[in-house]
Design a protein around this motif. Structure first.
Motif, PDB file in Angstrom:
ATOM      1  N   THR A  94      -1.755   6.136  -2.133  1.00  0.00           N
ATOM      2  CA  THR A  94      -1.459   5.646  -0.784  1.00  0.00           C
ATOM      3  C   THR A  94      -0.556   4.429  -0.846  1.00  0.00           C
ATOM      4  O   THR A  94       0.410   4.315  -0.085  1.00  0.00           O
ATOM      5  N   ARG A  95      -0.834   3.513  -1.765  1.00  0.00           N
ATOM      6  CA  ARG A  95       0.009   2.317  -1.898  1.00  0.00           C
ATOM      7  C   ARG A  95       1.427   2.682  -2.335  1.00  0.00           C
ATOM      8  O   ARG A  95       2.397   2.108  -1.841  1.00  0.00           O
ATOM      9  N   VAL A  96       1.544   3.627  -3.262  1.00  0.00           N
ATOM     10  CA  VAL A  96       2.870   4.040  -3.728  1.00  0.00           C
ATOM     11  C   VAL A  96       3.652   4.678  -2.588  1.00  0.00           C
ATOM     12  O   VAL A  96       4.843   4.384  -2.382  1.00  0.00           O
ATOM     13  N   MET A  98       7.855   4.330   1.609  1.00  0.00           N
ATOM     14  CA  MET A  98       8.234   4.391   3.024  1.00  0.00           C
ATOM     15  C   MET A  98       8.795   3.057   3.497  1.00  0.00           C
ATOM     16  O   MET A  98       9.742   3.018   4.287  1.00  0.00           O
ATOM     17  N   ALA A  99       8.231   1.949   3.021  1.00  0.00           N
ATOM     18  CA  ALA A  99       8.733   0.626   3.404  1.00  0.00           C
ATOM     19  C   ALA A  99      10.150   0.417   2.873  1.00  0.00           C
ATOM     20  O   ALA A  99      11.010  -0.119   3.582  1.00  0.00           O
ATOM     21  N   ILE A 100      10.410   0.845   1.649  1.00  0.00           N
ATOM     22  CA  ILE A 100      11.754   0.728   1.084  1.00  0.00           C
ATOM     23  C   ILE A 100      12.723   1.576   1.898  1.00  0.00           C
ATOM     24  O   ILE A 100      13.830   1.139   2.240  1.00  0.00           O
ATOM     25  N   GLY A 101      12.327   2.790   2.230  1.00  0.00           N
ATOM     26  CA  GLY A 101      13.176   3.669   3.035  1.00  0.00           C
ATOM     27  C   GLY A 101      13.472   3.081   4.403  1.00  0.00           C
ATOM     28  O   GLY A 101      14.602   3.145   4.891  1.00  0.00           O
ATOM     29  N   THR A 102      12.462   2.494   5.023  1.00  0.00           N
ATOM     30  CA  THR A 102      12.655   1.877   6.330  1.00  0.00           C
ATOM     31  C   THR A 102      13.627   0.703   6.236  1.00  0.00           C
ATOM     32  O   THR A 102      14.513   0.535   7.079  1.00  0.00           O
TER      33      THR A 102
END
Length: 59
Positions: free
Chosen positions: A13-15, A20-24
């Motif tokens: 889940t953390r990965v 997703m945060a990097i993509g955003t």
């Protein structure tokens, strides 16, 4: 066994959240770059139009 399952799910889940945060962040950076590019295009086209108008008025 439940501890190991929770550890694996928590890590996954953390990965996924990190990815997703990097993509955003990259999407926001791309949108910002697009706004800068559009602004530069407006400035260049505006300058060209002003020069054309000045040349037309001045002869």
């Amino acid at each position: 066994m439940r501890f190991l399952d929770d550890l694996i799910v928590g890590t996954a889940t953390r990965v996924i959240r990190f990815g997703m945060a990097i993509g955003t962040g990259l999407v926001y950076a791309q949108a910002f770059a697009l706004v800068l590019l559009a602004g530069a295009a407006v400035v260049v086209v505006g300058g060209m139009l002003l020069r054309a108008a000045a040349a037309g008025i001045g002869g």
